[in-house]
Motif scaffolding. Sequence first.
Motif, short mmCIF file in Angstrom:
data_model
loop_
_atom_site.label_atom_id
_atom_site.label_comp_id
_atom_site.label_asym_id
_atom_site.label_seq_id
_atom_site.Cartn_x
_atom_site.Cartn_y
_atom_site.Cartn_z
N HIS A 21 38.49 36.76 46.37
CA HIS A 21 39.04 37.34 45.15
C HIS A 21 40.15 38.28 45.64
CE1 HIS A 21 35.36 35.99 43.27
NE2 HIS A 21 35.74 36.43 42.10
N HIS B 245 36.47 27.70 41.68
CA HIS B 245 36.10 29.12 41.64
C HIS B 245 35.16 29.36 40.45
CE1 HIS B 245 37.38 33.49 42.34
NE2 HIS B 245 36.60 33.54 41.27
N HIS C 246 31.25 31.40 39.12
CA HIS C 246 30.16 32.35 39.40
C HIS C 246 28.89 31.82 38.74
CE1 HIS C 246 32.77 35.63 40.99
NE2 HIS C 246 33.67 34.99 40.28
N HIS D 67 42.42 34.17 41.84
CA HIS D 67 42.92 35.09 40.81
C HIS D 67 44.38 35.49 41.06
CE1 HIS D 67 39.12 35.38 38.70
NE2 HIS D 67 38.50 35.63 39.85
N ASP E 120 35.72 29.91 36.58
CA ASP E 120 35.33 31.29 36.90
C ASP E 120 34.00 31.70 36.26
OD1 ASP E 120 35.61 33.70 38.22
OD2 ASP E 120 37.13 34.52 36.88
#
Length: 449
Positions: free
Chosen positions: A231, A78, A80, A263, A330
């Motif tokens: 998410h 996970h 970004h 999450h 993340d």
Amino acid sequence: MQARVLVSMVKDKRGCYISSYPLGLLIKGARLRNWEGMYDVLIENSTISEISPEIKNSDSDIIEARGRILMPSFTDMHFHLDSALTQGLFSGNKSGTLLEGIEIWSQLKRRLTTEDIFNRASRAVKFIVSNGTTRLRTHADVSDPELRTLKALKLVKEEFKDIIDIQITAFPQDGIFTNKNNSELLEKAVEEGADNIGIIPHNEFTREDGIRSIDFAFDLAKKYGRNIDGHVDETDDEQSRFLEVLAAKTIREGYQGKVAAGHVTAMHSYGGSYMQKIIGMLKLGRITIVANPLVNIHLQGRYDSYPKRRGIARIKQLLAEGINVTLGHDCIMDPWYPMGKGDMLQALFMAVHLEQMTGIDEIKKSFDLITSNPAIALGVSSSYGIQKGRLADLVLLDAKDEVEALAKLLPPLLVIKSGRIVARRNELITSILHKSREEELPKDIIETP
Ligand code: FE2
């Protein structure tokens, strides 16, 4: 570590150095994760061709591991990439909350070009690989009508495919039904090549919209043959209960094993009996839970006074119940998290502390969270791991075992992807200057017996 025979280096047509091992690569004297003793590991072409206490193959290029631990390379489930390393372009997330991060990003993303995003994400990928990760799932915010983040991350995926396998999840950061265009943009992103479909049901305006967003994502997933990577319930509100909706939908649609929930921090605050119900549903749906310990210990509990909740998915309890749990880094230096260097050892370090998985055996076992468990989630278990015939996706850590690796948190000595060295580190030497004498610190914190 010393290479007794240096890996041969040749240049490609552009004059760039590439690694080449025409006769194989032999790693000598390594400890192997979940194996007793020391072994030599021979890599030929892209796979592990032999594992033995001693391999005599003088033709191969040789790496001396000297008792260091060799294990399967890491997976970050996970991340970004689109927002990575944007710190400095905004004035800072002063409250340290998820909501301020989203607000900053909503302004910032309007001024980022595809080229900006590509350049920053490329830099992040290099740090990520150098820290031992060769598989990564990234979210691409698809709320922009031009889909710049998706375009940039597709270029990054292609550019670095020789050193890391990247999956892109089309992520509706602002919700699917908070704006009339968002659902169309999500579908367009899938048509343009996103690998997975994202959701953020707790960010929709109402609970009904949240449920509808999950239904919509499944409709797309079935139409385009994609998996769901959400998410879910990233809040301290124990009334945020979209994980049960996602699990129920997964079971009803026969999507077992194709859904990941990231999450899930509301779970931290669930009561015991409700949690037990959720565990049963996660099992039935074979849902993978992706905890993000670095970012969520930073973001959660911000509206609490003391005592403050940790706001982390219940990794330890879920593992004990047989749920597949994995980790994500993340963010790196972006509106949601001001630190990080793309190191899954740091994420694991934080996870074992937060979940008190700090018994020696628990620490050793915890490496499953960044190795074998994500391999299950990504459906690559049969080709991954330290076993003859498996893909040589490996990392040689500067430590004799898992416990020392988390104690030292050093970058890997070698990262190998499909049999090729894709990152390596030279010696790091630290000295102490004490009583007018300089003393080089030992490489091992605990002397190797
Ligand atoms: Fe995230």
